[in-house]
Design a protein around this motif. Sequence first.
Motif, mmCIF file in Angstrom:
data_model
loop_
_atom_site.group_PDB
_atom_site.id
_atom_site.type_symbol
_atom_site.label_atom_id
_atom_site.label_comp_id
_atom_site.label_asym_id
_atom_site.label_seq_id
_atom_site.Cartn_x
_atom_site.Cartn_y
_atom_site.Cartn_z
ATOM 1 N N VAL A 1 0.855 -1.188 0.000
ATOM 2 C CA VAL A 1 0.000 0.000 0.000
ATOM 3 C C VAL A 1 0.899 1.250 0.000
ATOM 4 C CG1 VAL A 1 -1.716 1.336 1.291
ATOM 5 C CG2 VAL A 1 -1.878 -1.158 1.221
ATOM 6 N N VAL A 2 0.711 2.076 -1.010
ATOM 7 C CA VAL A 2 1.400 3.370 -1.022
ATOM 8 C C VAL A 2 0.366 4.433 -0.683
ATOM 9 C CG1 VAL A 2 2.698 5.042 -2.402
ATOM 10 C CG2 VAL A 2 2.984 2.587 -2.822
ATOM 11 N N SER A 3 0.609 5.149 0.387
ATOM 12 C CA SER A 3 -0.335 6.219 0.715
ATOM 13 C C SER A 3 0.383 7.559 0.676
ATOM 14 C CB SER A 3 -1.002 5.965 2.068
ATOM 15 O OG SER A 3 -0.083 5.486 3.003
ATOM 16 N N GLY A 4 -0.389 8.569 0.386
ATOM 17 C CA GLY A 4 0.180 9.917 0.296
ATOM 18 C C GLY A 4 -0.426 10.792 1.370
ATOM 19 N N SER A 5 0.411 11.578 2.008
ATOM 20 C CA SER A 5 -0.151 12.514 2.981
ATOM 21 C C SER A 5 -0.119 13.904 2.363
ATOM 22 C CB SER A 5 0.623 12.479 4.288
ATOM 23 O OG SER A 5 1.964 12.814 4.062
ATOM 24 N N TYR A 6 -1.102 14.701 2.737
ATOM 25 C CA TYR A 6 -1.162 16.053 2.187
ATOM 26 C C TYR A 6 -1.708 17.020 3.235
ATOM 27 C CZ TYR A 6 -6.096 14.789 1.454
ATOM 28 O OH TYR A 6 -7.382 14.375 1.632
ATOM 29 N N ALA A 7 -1.305 18.236 3.113
ATOM 30 C CA ALA A 7 -1.804 19.277 4.010
ATOM 31 C C ALA A 7 -3.146 19.763 3.483
ATOM 32 C CB ALA A 7 -0.821 20.450 4.045
ATOM 33 N N HIS A 8 -4.049 20.021 4.402
ATOM 34 C CA HIS A 8 -5.344 20.552 3.956
ATOM 35 C C HIS A 8 -5.755 21.709 4.847
ATOM 36 C CE1 HIS A 8 -7.960 19.145 7.271
ATOM 37 N NE2 HIS A 8 -7.077 18.176 7.379
ATOM 38 N N ILE A 9 -6.568 22.573 4.307
ATOM 39 C CA ILE A 9 -7.151 23.667 5.081
ATOM 40 C C ILE A 9 -8.613 23.721 4.684
ATOM 41 C CG2 ILE A 9 -6.429 25.444 3.397
ATOM 42 C CD1 ILE A 9 -5.930 27.235 5.919
ATOM 43 N N PHE A 10 -9.475 23.677 5.681
ATOM 44 C CA PHE A 10 -10.925 23.556 5.430
ATOM 45 C C PHE A 10 -11.218 22.419 4.451
ATOM 46 C CE2 PHE A 10 -10.732 28.133 6.642
ATOM 47 C CZ PHE A 10 -11.490 28.020 7.791
ATOM 48 N N TRP A 11 -10.513 21.328 4.593
ATOM 49 C CA TRP A 11 -10.692 20.106 3.785
ATOM 50 C C TRP A 11 -10.289 20.295 2.331
ATOM 51 C CZ3 TRP A 11 -14.426 21.663 7.377
ATOM 52 C CH2 TRP A 11 -14.419 20.916 8.572
ATOM 53 N N ILE A 12 -9.738 21.439 1.986
ATOM 54 C CA ILE A 12 -9.210 21.607 0.627
ATOM 55 C C ILE A 12 -7.740 21.183 0.661
ATOM 56 C CG2 ILE A 12 -8.645 23.243 -1.223
ATOM 57 C CD1 ILE A 12 -10.873 25.063 -0.023
ATOM 58 N N PRO A 13 -7.373 20.185 -0.153
ATOM 59 C CA PRO A 13 -5.960 19.778 -0.153
ATOM 60 C C PRO A 13 -5.082 20.940 -0.626
ATOM 61 C CG PRO A 13 -7.334 18.215 -1.361
ATOM 62 C CD PRO A 13 -8.179 19.424 -1.099
ATOM 63 N N LEU A 14 -4.043 21.224 0.149
ATOM 64 C CA LEU A 14 -3.152 22.339 -0.214
ATOM 65 C C LEU A 14 -2.020 21.854 -1.104
ATOM 66 C CD1 LEU A 14 -2.557 24.483 2.981
ATOM 67 C CD2 LEU A 14 -3.624 25.179 0.852
ATOM 68 N N PHE A 15 -1.251 20.891 -0.574
ATOM 69 C CA PHE A 15 -0.144 20.330 -1.345
ATOM 70 C C PHE A 15 0.212 18.980 -0.734
ATOM 71 C CE2 PHE A 15 1.415 23.117 1.983
ATOM 72 C CZ PHE A 15 2.301 22.308 2.675
ATOM 73 N N PRO A 16 0.699 18.047 -1.555
ATOM 74 C CA PRO A 16 1.096 16.745 -1.023
ATOM 75 C C PRO A 16 2.414 16.851 -0.274
ATOM 76 C CG PRO A 16 1.435 16.834 -3.393
ATOM 77 C CD PRO A 16 0.867 18.159 -3.000
#
Length: 223
Positions: free
Chosen positions: A32-47
Amino acid sequence: MVIYGWNTKVLKEAPFAGHQCTNCGHENTHIVVSGSYAHIFWIPLFPYKKVLHVICDNCKHANKPKEVSEEVRSLAKQLKSKVRFPAYMFSGLAIVMVLIGYFAVATYMDGQRFEKYLSEPEVNDIYYLYDKDEPSEFKYSLLKVIDIRQDTIDVSPNGFSYNYEPTQLLEDDGFYDVFLSYHKSEIMEMFTNDELRTVKRLGSAVSGMDKVIIYNPEEFQEK
Ligand SMILES: [Zn+2]
């Protein structure tokens, strides 16, 4: 309240043979490859980063890369490097870039309009003067164009000083019923010296600039 943080999403899953689960010894696993990303108000900002696990199909134990053999690890890493972050994880960045683009264009348009107003003045244009030597915070005052005679611009000063660029005058303020004459080049010079901060044209940007007040020289001689 600003809601922000990190989210993790599975990017890719693939069945995988050749690894024995460190927990139960079962041989069927999947990567399993998973990616983490930053979000603000559930909008993904950047991986942010990709994380790799080898999950046991039997006991669901997540074998970390350091728990698997070198061979398995390198195979898994190849898979990991091929997995791309989906475009939506860049939504925030895209939005920010669109906004930056918008403001850059808007600022440019403002500058263009400002220079046009200076070179092609119209009656009722408002000049925003800035007096950097004024010790108080009330550094702004106004001039209103009342007549244009070839290269000469007649302007009337307003009564009050402001600590901001007013788009409408205070109730008791207005433009004096007298005028000063400037050559166009003098106005340009004031702009170059930053004594003239901006020009606004009546109608769209400013309102209530039509009040006339009587100039009484005695008011200014009392001091
Ligand atoms: Zn297991």
